[in-house]
Design a protein around this motif. Structure first.
Motif, PDB file in Angstrom:
ATOM      1  N   PRO A  20      50.483  33.018  47.906  1.00 44.41           N
ATOM      2  CA  PRO A  20      50.416  34.624  48.331  1.00 44.41           C
ATOM      3  C   PRO A  20      49.813  35.519  49.520  1.00 44.41           C
ATOM      4  CG  PRO A  20      49.718  33.513  46.329  1.00 44.41           C
ATOM      5  CD  PRO A  20      50.236  32.067  47.168  1.00 44.41           C
ATOM      6  N   ASN A  21      50.722  36.025  50.036  1.00 43.69           N
ATOM      7  CA  ASN A  21      49.456  36.504  51.554  1.00 43.69           C
ATOM      8  C   ASN A  21      48.789  37.369  51.189  1.00 43.69           C
ATOM      9  OD1 ASN A  21      49.359  37.901  53.573  1.00 43.69           O
ATOM     10  ND2 ASN A  21      51.156  38.883  54.213  1.00 43.69           N
ATOM     11  N   ILE A  22      47.344  36.909  51.210  1.00 49.30           N
ATOM     12  CA  ILE A  22      45.827  37.309  51.525  1.00 49.30           C
ATOM     13  C   ILE A  22      45.559  39.095  52.044  1.00 49.30           C
ATOM     14  CG2 ILE A  22      45.199  36.389  53.411  1.00 49.30           C
ATOM     15  CD1 ILE A  22      43.200  36.555  50.365  1.00 49.30           C
ATOM     16  N   GLU A  23      46.460  39.357  53.337  1.00 49.01           N
ATOM     17  CA  GLU A  23      46.676  40.404  53.300  1.00 49.01           C
ATOM     18  C   GLU A  23      47.129  41.278  52.235  1.00 49.01           C
ATOM     19  OE1 GLU A  23      44.598  41.615  56.373  1.00 49.01           O
ATOM     20  OE2 GLU A  23      44.620  39.620  56.865  1.00 49.01           O
ATOM     21  N   GLU A  24      48.265  41.132  51.615  1.00 47.37           N
ATOM     22  CA  GLU A  24      48.689  42.008  50.657  1.00 47.37           C
ATOM     23  C   GLU A  24      48.128  42.269  49.416  1.00 47.37           C
ATOM     24  OE1 GLU A  24      51.970  41.373  46.761  1.00 47.37           O
ATOM     25  OE2 GLU A  24      52.128  39.903  48.767  1.00 47.37           O
ATOM     26  N   VAL A  25      46.854  40.882  48.666  1.00 41.32           N
ATOM     27  CA  VAL A  25      46.395  41.492  47.892  1.00 41.32           C
ATOM     28  C   VAL A  25      45.491  42.164  48.514  1.00 41.32           C
ATOM     29  CG1 VAL A  25      44.303  40.031  46.809  1.00 41.32           C
ATOM     30  CG2 VAL A  25      46.651  38.534  47.138  1.00 41.32           C
ATOM     31  N   LEU A  26      44.406  42.274  49.778  1.00 38.30           N
ATOM     32  CA  LEU A  26      43.837  42.819  50.506  1.00 38.30           C
ATOM     33  C   LEU A  26      43.901  44.525  50.568  1.00 38.30           C
ATOM     34  CD1 LEU A  26      41.220  40.280  52.758  1.00 38.30           C
ATOM     35  CD2 LEU A  26      40.990  41.465  50.288  1.00 38.30           C
ATOM     36  N   ALA A  27      45.430  44.732  50.464  1.00 44.81           N
ATOM     37  CA  ALA A  27      46.057  45.359  50.860  1.00 44.81           C
ATOM     38  C   ALA A  27      46.058  46.718  49.076  1.00 44.81           C
ATOM     39  CB  ALA A  27      47.095  46.031  51.358  1.00 44.81           C
ATOM     40  N   ARG A  28      46.282  45.650  48.264  1.00 47.23           N
ATOM     41  CA  ARG A  28      46.455  46.347  46.284  1.00 47.23           C
ATOM     42  C   ARG A  28      45.356  46.345  46.509  1.00 47.23           C
ATOM     43  NH1 ARG A  28      49.994  42.375  42.831  1.00 47.23           N
ATOM     44  NH2 ARG A  28      49.241  43.934  41.842  1.00 47.23           N
ATOM     45  N   LEU A  29      44.520  45.649  46.667  1.00 46.81           N
ATOM     46  CA  LEU A  29      42.711  46.221  46.069  1.00 46.81           C
ATOM     47  C   LEU A  29      42.557  47.642  47.025  1.00 46.81           C
ATOM     48  CD1 LEU A  29      40.341  45.174  44.999  1.00 46.81           C
ATOM     49  CD2 LEU A  29      39.461  44.032  46.995  1.00 46.81           C
ATOM     50  N   LYS A  30      42.679  47.309  48.285  1.00 44.38           N
ATOM     51  CA  LYS A  30      42.121  48.880  49.562  1.00 44.38           C
ATOM     52  C   LYS A  30      43.086  50.157  48.199  1.00 44.38           C
ATOM     53  CE  LYS A  30      42.064  51.426  54.054  1.00 44.38           C
ATOM     54  NZ  LYS A  30      42.783  50.590  55.122  1.00 44.38           N
ATOM     55  N   GLN A  31      44.559  49.620  47.916  1.00 43.36           N
ATOM     56  CA  GLN A  31      44.939  50.867  47.432  1.00 43.36           C
ATOM     57  C   GLN A  31      44.441  51.273  45.866  1.00 43.36           C
ATOM     58  OE1 GLN A  31      48.876  50.036  46.558  1.00 43.36           O
ATOM     59  NE2 GLN A  31      49.518  52.004  46.592  1.00 43.36           N
ATOM     60  N   PHE A  32      44.501  49.687  45.668  1.00 43.25           N
ATOM     61  CA  PHE A  32      43.385  50.594  43.980  1.00 43.25           C
ATOM     62  C   PHE A  32      42.222  51.001  44.108  1.00 43.25           C
ATOM     63  CE2 PHE A  32      40.602  48.716  40.501  1.00 43.25           C
ATOM     64  CZ  PHE A  32      40.862  49.541  39.792  1.00 43.25           C
ATOM     65  N   LYS A  33      40.987  50.602  44.705  1.00 40.49           N
ATOM     66  CA  LYS A  33      40.064  51.624  45.174  1.00 40.49           C
ATOM     67  C   LYS A  33      40.831  53.264  45.446  1.00 40.49           C
ATOM     68  CE  LYS A  33      35.740  51.243  48.418  1.00 40.49           C
ATOM     69  NZ  LYS A  33      35.267  50.742  48.953  1.00 40.49           N
ATOM     70  N   LYS A  34      40.768  53.092  46.314  1.00 42.06           N
ATOM     71  CA  LYS A  34      41.519  54.400  47.032  1.00 42.06           C
ATOM     72  C   LYS A  34      42.189  54.913  45.692  1.00 42.06           C
ATOM     73  CE  LYS A  34      44.176  56.766  49.961  1.00 42.06           C
ATOM     74  NZ  LYS A  34      45.486  56.431  51.895  1.00 42.06           N
ATOM     75  N   GLY A  35      42.599  55.011  44.851  1.00 38.65           N
ATOM     76  CA  GLY A  35      43.131  55.093  43.555  1.00 38.65           C
ATOM     77  C   GLY A  35      42.465  56.000  42.795  1.00 38.65           C
ATOM     78  N   ALA A  36      41.348  54.707  41.975  1.00 37.34           N
ATOM     79  CA  ALA A  36      40.553  54.777  41.436  1.00 37.34           C
ATOM     80  C   ALA A  36      39.359  56.162  42.171  1.00 37.34           C
ATOM     81  CB  ALA A  36      39.613  53.826  40.848  1.00 37.34           C
TER      82      ALA A  36
END
Length: 198
Positions: A20-36
């Motif tokens: 899996p693409n680490i950049e994708e995982v980090l982007a999902r983490l960033k999106q999760f943090k921003k939404g939270a």
């Protein structure tokens, strides 16, 4: 090599294609943090505005019954307790940054999950109990001036709304949030396992 000191971004780039693409995982983490964080701020604004509105009603209409005043205090207390506990997540969300290792990301996500489980079980239950009792007491003064039919109808509608919020809206929102968080935790656990194999 100690797993806590691994720069997993560099190792990840060296892995074979198919991971899996680490950049994708980090982007999902960033999106999760921003939404939270956005949800946290919106909740703060709405509950503070609601408390201010309730206090304005108290001041402007000067309720006569002690039950109305107790109801107002319980309602505001419910919101304040919820906000105090909910705002403890703010620091945890803000401490997630791009310089952390995969183990640190995973630990933060697990900590957030534990805090949210406490918030969504014990604190939310207390919130609903205090809010339900507070609104019921608050409305007594005004429903006592109604006919019996409309007074009972008012309370029935109140408890139907509380039941919908408790049994339908709350579990749906909890499940949606847990799904996002569990997905991120699973991704970082996979990364840890893959790095252990390396």
């Amino acid at each position: 090599m100690d797993n806590n000191n691994i720069d997993f971004k560099d190792l990840w780039k060296k892995q074979s294609v198919g991971q899996p693409n680490i950049e994708e995982v980090l982007a999902r983490l960033k999106q999760f943090k921003k939404g939270a964080l956005r949800t946290l701020w919106i909740t703060n604004i709405l509950l503070f505005a609601t408390c201010a509105f309730i206090l304005f009603i108290w001041y402007y209409y000067q309720p006569e019954f002690i039950s109305t005043k107790i109801g107002i205090v319980l309602t505001i207390l419910a919101m304040v307790i919820y906000l105090v506990v909910y705002n403890r997540l703010l620091g945890t969300y803000k401490n997630i940054d791009a310089t952390q290792t995969n183990q640190q990301y995973l630990q933060k996500l697990i900590l957030i999950k534990r805090k949210q489980q406490f918030l969504q079980s014990k604190i939310l239950s207390l919130y609903f109990v205090l809010l339900g009792v507070g609104i019921s007491l608050y409305m007594y003064e005004y429903t006592s001036r109604m006919t019996l039919f409309f007074g009972v109808l008012t309370y029935v509608l109140l408890f139907v709304w509380i039941a919908i919020a408790w049994f339908f809206l709350r579990p749906k929102e909890i499940k949606k949030h847990e799904t996002k968080l569990n997905s991120l935790i699973a991704r970082f656990e996979d990364i840890n396992k893959q790095l252990d194999i390396e």
